[in-house]
Design a protein around this motif. Structure first.
Motif, mmCIF file in Angstrom:
data_model
loop_
_atom_site.group_PDB
_atom_site.id
_atom_site.type_symbol
_atom_site.label_atom_id
_atom_site.label_comp_id
_atom_site.label_asym_id
_atom_site.label_seq_id
_atom_site.Cartn_x
_atom_site.Cartn_y
_atom_site.Cartn_z
ATOM 1 N N LEU A 181 14.279 3.249 51.672
ATOM 2 C CA LEU A 181 13.120 2.793 52.748
ATOM 3 C C LEU A 181 13.127 3.909 53.726
ATOM 4 O O LEU A 181 11.219 4.389 53.494
ATOM 5 C CB LEU A 181 13.401 1.803 53.730
ATOM 6 C CG LEU A 181 13.202 0.389 53.533
ATOM 7 C CD1 LEU A 181 13.458 -0.812 54.120
ATOM 8 C CD2 LEU A 181 11.932 -0.513 53.002
ATOM 9 N N ASN A 219 13.877 -9.222 53.110
ATOM 10 C CA ASN A 219 12.919 -9.688 51.837
ATOM 11 C C ASN A 219 13.427 -9.441 50.562
ATOM 12 O O ASN A 219 13.067 -9.667 49.898
ATOM 13 C CB ASN A 219 11.830 -9.200 52.246
ATOM 14 C CG ASN A 219 11.018 -10.064 52.225
ATOM 15 O OD1 ASN A 219 11.153 -11.325 53.454
ATOM 16 N ND2 ASN A 219 9.648 -10.172 52.455
ATOM 17 N N ASN A 220 14.576 -9.023 50.665
ATOM 18 C CA ASN A 220 15.042 -8.005 49.400
ATOM 19 C C ASN A 220 15.707 -9.118 48.376
ATOM 20 O O ASN A 220 17.332 -9.326 48.283
ATOM 21 C CB ASN A 220 16.652 -6.208 49.778
ATOM 22 C CG ASN A 220 17.691 -7.919 50.298
ATOM 23 O OD1 ASN A 220 17.630 -7.879 50.928
ATOM 24 N ND2 ASN A 220 18.893 -6.894 49.917
ATOM 25 N N LEU A 226 19.571 1.011 49.966
ATOM 26 C CA LEU A 226 18.059 -0.168 50.289
ATOM 27 C C LEU A 226 17.697 0.557 51.723
ATOM 28 O O LEU A 226 16.809 1.299 51.915
ATOM 29 C CB LEU A 226 18.384 -1.534 50.927
ATOM 30 C CG LEU A 226 17.579 -2.238 51.048
ATOM 31 C CD1 LEU A 226 15.767 -2.215 50.310
ATOM 32 C CD2 LEU A 226 17.592 -3.852 51.770
ATOM 33 N N ASP A 228 10.897 -6.960 57.832
ATOM 34 C CA ASP A 228 10.456 -7.785 56.991
ATOM 35 C C ASP A 228 11.123 -7.226 55.331
ATOM 36 O O ASP A 228 11.697 -8.513 54.640
ATOM 37 C CB ASP A 228 8.925 -7.213 56.999
ATOM 38 C CG ASP A 228 8.382 -8.690 57.878
ATOM 39 O OD1 ASP A 228 9.708 -9.782 58.007
ATOM 40 O OD2 ASP A 228 7.224 -8.466 57.707
ATOM 41 N N PHE A 229 10.931 -6.172 55.143
ATOM 42 C CA PHE A 229 11.694 -5.265 53.795
ATOM 43 C C PHE A 229 12.776 -5.690 53.629
ATOM 44 O O PHE A 229 13.440 -6.164 52.960
ATOM 45 C CB PHE A 229 11.360 -3.812 54.359
ATOM 46 C CG PHE A 229 9.907 -3.160 53.995
ATOM 47 C CD1 PHE A 229 9.413 -4.480 53.555
ATOM 48 C CD2 PHE A 229 9.714 -1.984 54.120
ATOM 49 C CE1 PHE A 229 7.322 -3.684 53.107
ATOM 50 C CE2 PHE A 229 8.108 -1.752 54.761
ATOM 51 C CZ PHE A 229 7.367 -2.222 53.874
ATOM 52 N N ILE A 230 14.271 -5.361 55.092
ATOM 53 C CA ILE A 230 15.587 -5.713 54.938
ATOM 54 C C ILE A 230 15.668 -7.236 55.104
ATOM 55 O O ILE A 230 16.696 -7.251 53.717
ATOM 56 C CB ILE A 230 15.416 -5.453 56.411
ATOM 57 C CG1 ILE A 230 15.602 -3.203 56.212
ATOM 58 C CG2 ILE A 230 17.692 -5.422 55.790
ATOM 59 C CD1 ILE A 230 16.338 -3.361 57.860
ATOM 60 N N ILE A 259 21.576 -6.556 60.166
ATOM 61 C CA ILE A 259 20.374 -5.998 60.031
ATOM 62 C C ILE A 259 20.056 -4.652 60.758
ATOM 63 O O ILE A 259 18.390 -3.809 60.626
ATOM 64 C CB ILE A 259 19.234 -6.849 59.802
ATOM 65 C CG1 ILE A 259 19.722 -7.814 58.632
ATOM 66 C CG2 ILE A 259 17.731 -6.930 59.805
ATOM 67 C CD1 ILE A 259 19.522 -9.071 58.643
#
Lengths: 195, 195
Positions: free
Chosen positions: B167, B192-193, B163, B188-190, B89
């Motif tokens: 992004l 929340n996938n 992803l 968060d984006f990473i 992450i």
DNA sequence: CTATAATCTTTACAGTGTCAAGATAAAAGA
DNA sequence: TCTTTTATCTTGACACTGTAAAGATTATAG
């Protein structure tokens, strides 16, 4: 067989010749003068219909965006899946496949600004780019249905969109090759996003 | 204070001036003659060190790729997370942040071909692009550890990479705005996938 | 000290976007 | 119908681009 002084439908001809040129030679080899030549018209003729090169590109972008949107809407219309979750996957698949079938369109469409959304506010994320709106609407239903807290929904939408958008980029730039069935492979990519 | 006829270190000067130009004006406003002028040298001087414009861009690309790789390696070196899952992450976060901090680099780096991998064969997916290799190595360990079947590992690596790549694209193209802390938002984006 | 090679400049040419001035023809007004 | 206006297209020009050839300058090797 004399060519008339006035073309008659030059604006549309320029748009379509421009898009054909993008498809055949890519954006880096695109030029106003080539487009004019393709239409059998002088190099300054386009300036009667477009302010400048960028203006033509912008209208071409709108043209291609409409095509893209049509493809996504067809997917929604023709699909009869019981749950939105499956529909969302099919939309993502159509998203990537559209650019797989028109490789030059991706960098062309997204090289110029085409949308802007703001995550700073609360509430549903707003955006003026129709393809994203379509994706967002379905994704929102799916995520709400999954019981995801409202504060995380916007983030999750961006993440899911980034996945299909990134896949489109990777595929059209030919970073990953595959000699078998791309359609099912892309579906695998979309289903397999383990974080 | 007479400028000597020979620059002395022109090749490096051209590379760095070129990269500065990309950073300041973007790739569309890049020109060989501007780079030469920035180095106080005639417009044809670059041809003593580079075959043509594309050749210079390619070497600039390698230069930036090395910077990018350095950033990712720093993340691996300085992080002391117990499990690779968290490291992955953080690598993804560094990936996106690098381009957030150098917005012009993304389209520059990935507008020309920089890597090619083939999913047709079985076995570990091979690639000559160091940043992807670094990402792949960690992702592979994580996925094996999760007990993912070997046949699905390659697909999952591509998905996860798509992803962070997507992004990066979205963020650097300014498609999504955010006036608070981007670093945590990207994390968060990473995380929340949800698929 | 000379010859060779590397580096840089100058000049030139084709292609680019864009503008201004003029030519042509369609549309509008009398 | 004839004239005027307007839209459309052409021509010519300009600055800028990449690139090649020929020459100038200087470092390097013999």
């Amino acid at each position: 067989m004399d060519k008339p002084y006035h073309h008659g439908n030059l604006k549309n001809a320029l748009l379509e010749a421009g898009i054909a040129l993008i498809n055949n030679e890519g954006e880096s080899n695109f030029s106003l003068r080539k487009v004019a030549a393709l239409c059998g018209v002088s190099h300054a003729a386009p300036y009667s219909h477009f302010q400048n090169k960028e203006d033509l590109l912008k209208e071409m972008q709108a043209y291609v965006t409409a095509q893209f949107m049509q493809t996504l809407e067809d997917t929604v219309r023709t699909s009869s899946y019981p749950d939105d979750s499956e529909l969302l996957i099919q939309i993502g698949k159509s998203y990537v496949l559209f650019f797989l079938h028109h490789p030059q369109y991706f960098s062309f469409l997204f090289s110029q600004p085409c949308m802007a959304l703001d995550l700073s506010m609360n509430g549903d994320v707003e955006c003026d780019f129709p393809p994203f709106r379509l994706f967002r609407d379905v994704a929102q239903r799916v995520l709400k249905n999954m019981g995801l807290p409202a504060t995380k929904i916007n983030d999750a939408i961006i993440s899911m969109w980034a996945l299909v958008h990134g896949l489109s980029s990777i595929v059209t730039m030919k970073y990953v090759h595959y000699d078998q069935n791309w359609e099912t492979k892309i579906e695998d990519f979309i289903r397999n996003n383990h974080g």
